[in-house]
Design a protein around this motif. Structure first.
Motif, PDB file in Angstrom:
ATOM      1  N   GLN A 213      -7.912   2.162   2.291  1.00  0.00           N
ATOM      2  CA  GLN A 213      -8.573   2.584   0.833  1.00  0.00           C
ATOM      3  C   GLN A 213      -7.504   3.608   0.372  1.00  0.00           C
ATOM      4  OE1 GLN A 213     -11.388   6.060   0.169  1.00  0.00           O
ATOM      5  NE2 GLN A 213     -12.788   4.315   0.012  1.00  0.00           N
ATOM      6  N   CYS A 214      -7.151   2.888  -0.997  1.00  0.00           N
ATOM      7  CA  CYS A 214      -6.093   3.715  -1.784  1.00  0.00           C
ATOM      8  C   CYS A 214      -6.651   5.046  -2.042  1.00  0.00           C
ATOM      9  CB  CYS A 214      -6.098   2.833  -2.888  1.00  0.00           C
ATOM     10  SG  CYS A 214      -5.017   3.542  -4.283  1.00  0.00           S
ATOM     11  N   GLY A 215      -5.741   5.969  -2.113  1.00  0.00           N
ATOM     12  CA  GLY A 215      -6.028   7.486  -2.263  1.00  0.00           C
ATOM     13  C   GLY A 215      -6.046   7.726  -3.948  1.00  0.00           C
ATOM     14  N   LEU A 216      -5.627   6.816  -4.801  1.00  0.00           N
ATOM     15  CA  LEU A 216      -5.533   7.013  -6.210  1.00  0.00           C
ATOM     16  C   LEU A 216      -6.833   6.280  -6.757  1.00  0.00           C
ATOM     17  CD1 LEU A 216      -4.492   8.151  -8.726  1.00  0.00           C
ATOM     18  CD2 LEU A 216      -3.065   6.302  -8.605  1.00  0.00           C
ATOM     19  N   CYS A 217      -6.856   4.871  -6.684  1.00  0.00           N
ATOM     20  CA  CYS A 217      -7.618   4.288  -7.490  1.00  0.00           C
ATOM     21  C   CYS A 217      -8.967   3.659  -6.486  1.00  0.00           C
ATOM     22  CB  CYS A 217      -7.123   2.975  -8.010  1.00  0.00           C
ATOM     23  SG  CYS A 217      -6.605   1.708  -6.771  1.00  0.00           S
ATOM     24  N   GLY A 218      -9.079   3.702  -5.445  1.00  0.00           N
ATOM     25  CA  GLY A 218     -10.129   3.342  -4.327  1.00  0.00           C
ATOM     26  C   GLY A 218     -10.154   1.965  -3.989  1.00  0.00           C
ATOM     27  N   THR A 219      -9.211   1.189  -4.536  1.00  0.00           N
ATOM     28  CA  THR A 219      -9.220  -0.083  -3.935  1.00  0.00           C
ATOM     29  C   THR A 219      -8.947  -0.270  -2.427  1.00  0.00           C
ATOM     30  OG1 THR A 219      -8.171  -0.786  -5.884  1.00  0.00           O
ATOM     31  CG2 THR A 219      -8.000  -2.371  -4.241  1.00  0.00           C
ATOM     32  N   GLU A 220      -9.640  -1.021  -1.932  1.00  0.00           N
ATOM     33  CA  GLU A 220      -9.458  -1.356  -0.299  1.00  0.00           C
ATOM     34  C   GLU A 220      -8.557  -2.629  -0.119  1.00  0.00           C
ATOM     35  OE1 GLU A 220     -12.980  -0.996   1.783  1.00  0.00           O
ATOM     36  OE2 GLU A 220     -13.517   1.184   1.137  1.00  0.00           O
ATOM     37  N   ALA A 221      -7.620  -2.728   0.675  1.00  0.00           N
ATOM     38  CA  ALA A 221      -6.826  -3.913   0.838  1.00  0.00           C
ATOM     39  C   ALA A 221      -6.840  -4.308   2.191  1.00  0.00           C
ATOM     40  CB  ALA A 221      -5.471  -3.761   0.490  1.00  0.00           C
ATOM     41  N   HIS A 222      -6.995  -5.549   2.703  1.00  0.00           N
ATOM     42  CA  HIS A 222      -6.988  -5.888   4.091  1.00  0.00           C
ATOM     43  C   HIS A 222      -5.923  -5.808   4.858  1.00  0.00           C
ATOM     44  CE1 HIS A 222      -6.754  -9.094   7.037  1.00  0.00           C
ATOM     45  NE2 HIS A 222      -7.769  -8.488   7.577  1.00  0.00           N
ATOM     46  N   VAL A 223      -5.745  -5.162   5.865  1.00  0.00           N
ATOM     47  CA  VAL A 223      -4.707  -5.037   6.814  1.00  0.00           C
ATOM     48  C   VAL A 223      -5.144  -5.460   8.383  1.00  0.00           C
ATOM     49  CG1 VAL A 223      -2.892  -3.679   7.876  1.00  0.00           C
ATOM     50  CG2 VAL A 223      -3.473  -3.166   5.558  1.00  0.00           C
ATOM     51  N   VAL A 224      -4.431  -6.029   8.881  1.00  0.00           N
ATOM     52  CA  VAL A 224      -4.976  -6.691  10.261  1.00  0.00           C
ATOM     53  C   VAL A 224      -4.823  -5.441  11.041  1.00  0.00           C
ATOM     54  CG1 VAL A 224      -4.017  -9.194  10.043  1.00  0.00           C
ATOM     55  CG2 VAL A 224      -2.684  -7.248  10.884  1.00  0.00           C
ATOM     56  N   ARG A 225      -5.968  -5.548  11.999  1.00  0.00           N
ATOM     57  CA  ARG A 225      -6.008  -4.415  13.060  1.00  0.00           C
ATOM     58  C   ARG A 225      -4.853  -4.305  13.800  1.00  0.00           C
ATOM     59  NH1 ARG A 225     -12.399  -4.976  14.391  1.00  0.00           N
ATOM     60  NH2 ARG A 225     -11.933  -3.236  15.589  1.00  0.00           N
ATOM     61  N   VAL A 226      -4.940  -3.180  14.446  1.00  0.00           N
ATOM     62  CA  VAL A 226      -3.706  -2.772  15.453  1.00  0.00           C
ATOM     63  C   VAL A 226      -2.434  -2.997  14.945  1.00  0.00           C
ATOM     64  CG1 VAL A 226      -3.241  -2.914  17.904  1.00  0.00           C
ATOM     65  CG2 VAL A 226      -5.507  -3.664  17.218  1.00  0.00           C
ATOM     66  N   LYS A 227      -2.120  -2.286  13.671  1.00  0.00           N
ATOM     67  CA  LYS A 227      -1.009  -2.608  12.937  1.00  0.00           C
ATOM     68  C   LYS A 227      -0.656  -1.410  12.195  1.00  0.00           C
ATOM     69  CE  LYS A 227       1.354  -5.618   9.862  1.00  0.00           C
ATOM     70  NZ  LYS A 227       1.218  -6.944   9.024  1.00  0.00           N
ATOM     71  N   CYS A 228       0.566  -0.707  12.266  1.00  0.00           N
ATOM     72  CA  CYS A 228       0.801   0.413  11.398  1.00  0.00           C
ATOM     73  C   CYS A 228       0.523   0.257  10.082  1.00  0.00           C
ATOM     74  CB  CYS A 228       2.057   1.069  11.784  1.00  0.00           C
ATOM     75  SG  CYS A 228       2.620   2.419  11.211  1.00  0.00           S
ATOM     76  N   THR A 229      -0.158   1.226   9.311  1.00  0.00           N
ATOM     77  CA  THR A 229      -0.185   0.982   7.921  1.00  0.00           C
ATOM     78  C   THR A 229       0.706   1.528   7.298  1.00  0.00           C
ATOM     79  OG1 THR A 229      -1.794   2.827   7.913  1.00  0.00           O
ATOM     80  CG2 THR A 229      -2.927   0.611   8.253  1.00  0.00           C
ATOM     81  N   ASN A 230       1.727   2.392   7.940  1.00  0.00           N
ATOM     82  CA  ASN A 230       2.828   2.784   7.156  1.00  0.00           C
ATOM     83  C   ASN A 230       4.267   1.986   7.325  1.00  0.00           C
ATOM     84  OD1 ASN A 230       4.187   5.282   6.205  1.00  0.00           O
ATOM     85  ND2 ASN A 230       5.247   5.234   7.944  1.00  0.00           N
ATOM     86  N   CYS A 231       4.390   1.470   8.512  1.00  0.00           N
ATOM     87  CA  CYS A 231       5.638   0.699   8.693  1.00  0.00           C
ATOM     88  C   CYS A 231       5.462  -0.841   9.107  1.00  0.00           C
ATOM     89  CB  CYS A 231       6.477   1.506   9.824  1.00  0.00           C
ATOM     90  SG  CYS A 231       6.051   1.224  11.448  1.00  0.00           S
ATOM     91  N   ASP A 232       4.199  -1.221   9.243  1.00  0.00           N
ATOM     92  CA  ASP A 232       3.769  -2.631   9.676  1.00  0.00           C
ATOM     93  C   ASP A 232       4.263  -2.878  11.149  1.00  0.00           C
ATOM     94  OD1 ASP A 232       2.712  -3.589   7.519  1.00  0.00           O
ATOM     95  OD2 ASP A 232       4.251  -5.148   6.922  1.00  0.00           O
ATOM     96  N   SER A 233       4.494  -1.920  11.972  1.00  0.00           N
ATOM     97  CA  SER A 233       4.833  -2.303  13.190  1.00  0.00           C
ATOM     98  C   SER A 233       3.655  -2.627  13.879  1.00  0.00           C
ATOM     99  CB  SER A 233       5.404  -0.959  14.011  1.00  0.00           C
ATOM    100  OG  SER A 233       5.654  -1.272  15.370  1.00  0.00           O
ATOM    101  N   THR A 234       3.479  -3.264  15.125  1.00  0.00           N
ATOM    102  CA  THR A 234       2.434  -3.813  15.954  1.00  0.00           C
ATOM    103  C   THR A 234       2.831  -3.085  17.216  1.00  0.00           C
ATOM    104  OG1 THR A 234       3.410  -6.207  16.326  1.00  0.00           O
ATOM    105  CG2 THR A 234       1.755  -5.862  14.663  1.00  0.00           C
ATOM    106  N   LYS A 235       3.785  -2.530  17.513  1.00  0.00           N
ATOM    107  CA  LYS A 235       4.316  -1.815  18.868  1.00  0.00           C
ATOM    108  C   LYS A 235       3.848  -0.496  18.823  1.00  0.00           C
ATOM    109  CE  LYS A 235       8.463  -4.784  18.926  1.00  0.00           C
ATOM    110  NZ  LYS A 235       9.980  -4.934  19.158  1.00  0.00           N
ATOM    111  N   GLY A 236       3.510   0.040  19.900  1.00  0.00           N
ATOM    112  CA  GLY A 236       3.186   1.385  20.071  1.00  0.00           C
ATOM    113  C   GLY A 236       2.026   2.008  19.457  1.00  0.00           C
ATOM    114  N   ILE A 237       1.128   1.190  19.073  1.00  0.00           N
ATOM    115  CA  ILE A 237      -0.237   1.559  18.383  1.00  0.00           C
ATOM    116  C   ILE A 237      -1.020   2.212  19.398  1.00  0.00           C
ATOM    117  CG2 ILE A 237      -2.022   1.121  16.715  1.00  0.00           C
ATOM    118  CD1 ILE A 237       0.681   0.495  15.579  1.00  0.00           C
TER     119      ILE A 237
END
Length: 310
Positions: A213-237
């Motif tokens: 969920q965007c902190g400004l406009c409130g839009t929600e964007a799909h992101v696959v689970r078990v994936k970092c929403t900051n760097c896109d890594s799937t390691k070490g989650i």
């Protein structure tokens, strides 16, 4: 605090195009739903007084949204954003409706009228009203760009709240089909701002899918689970929670970039609201900090005193 590293989930044999890519904010109840959740979370909360104050501010946002209409982007602007894979309503473009300052004053007046104004709050409201146009615009620029050393933490939640009204108005009125696919991972495809937290939804086409969920406009964007929403890594989650706390709320940490964002599961708590639950779970933030992780981005309604506090 408990910690458990999850194995990557089995990829479902579905056409990815069938997954709803974004969810635009529901104009009629976006802020009122959040305010109600904040009030429920305020009880027995270490920062309950502040959470109740933010509930009053969010209530004021809903009222302001009902009486506000921002200029929409032109077809040329939309086409340009699509052509360059850029957000359709970029927060960092330097252009925004100057009426956001009028929204700010209305929010301050409504919070004051709600009562229980402490001397500290009165001082914050007086400070906001005393700021001239240049000062307000400079603070808005710093907040949207997250230039922490330039941000006044006490007034920032109110300024951000006014900006949220503007961009939520825009996001609720655009055509979902116009929203581009953006190149930068993790940012909102509508305004380009970072998410505050994520939510695993239930029901219909959204069943089991995770959205930031965007902190400004409130839009929600799909992101696959078990994936970092900051760097896109799937390691070490990994996922951390508080023993005896809300089982629906976890901190999703990444050992690649050493950041975290919170995640909530509607199947465990139907009332979970990303921004509200993030704000009201400061204890989890303290535990994550002690464990050596930093927030990937601040809560829009609670700004750090210094950069290292985010």
């Amino acid at each position: 605090m408990t910690q458990r590293t999850l194995d990557p989930e089995q990829i479902q044999a579905l056409d990815p195009s069938a997954i709803p890519r974004i969810r635009l904010p529901e104009r009629a109840a976006h802020f009122s739903t959040r305010a109600a959740r904040l009030r429920r979370l305020a009880d027995h909360n270490p920062i309950g007084g502040y959470v109740r104050l933010m509930a009053a501010l969010v209530d004021a946002q809903q009222h302001a949204l009902e009486h506000y209409s921002a200029p929409m982007p032109s077809r040329e602007d939309i086409a340009n954003a699509q052509r360059h894979s850029m957000p359709i309503l970029p927060a960092l473009s330097g252009e925004r409706d100057p009426q956001w300052r009028s929204v700010l004053y209305r929010l301050a007046d409504r919070v004051e009228a709600a009562g229980a104004v402490t001397p500290a709050l009165a001082n914050v409201l007086d400070t906001l009203r005393a700021m001239d146009e240049a000062q307000l615009e400079a603070q808005a620029d710093a907040i949207l760009a997250q230039r922490y050393t330039e941000i006044a933490p006490a007034t920032a939640p109110f300024i951000m709240a006014a900006l949220q009204v503007v961009w939520t108005d825009l996001a609720s009125c655009i055509d979902m089909r116009d929203v581009p696919y953006v190149d930068a991972p993790g940012v909102c495809p509508v305004c380009g701002s970072p998410p505050v937290a994520s939510i695993v939804r239930i029901g219909g086409a959204y069943q089991g899918y995770r959205y930031t969920q965007c902190g400004l406009c409130g839009t929600e964007a799909h992101v696959v689970r078990v994936k970092c929403t900051n760097c896109d890594s799937t390691k070490g989650i990994a996922y951390q929670g508080i023993d005896g706390g809300n089982p629906a709320l976890k901190a999703e940490s990444c050992d690649e970039c050493h950041t975290y964002r919170k995640i909530g599961y509607l199947e465990k708590d139907m009332d979970f609201e990303p921004l509200a639950d993030d704000l009201a779970s400061l204890t989890l933030d303290l535990l994550m900090s002690d464990a050596g992780y930093r927030r990937a981005s601040p809560n829009p309604l609670l700004w750090p005193e210094v950069p290292g506090d985010q």
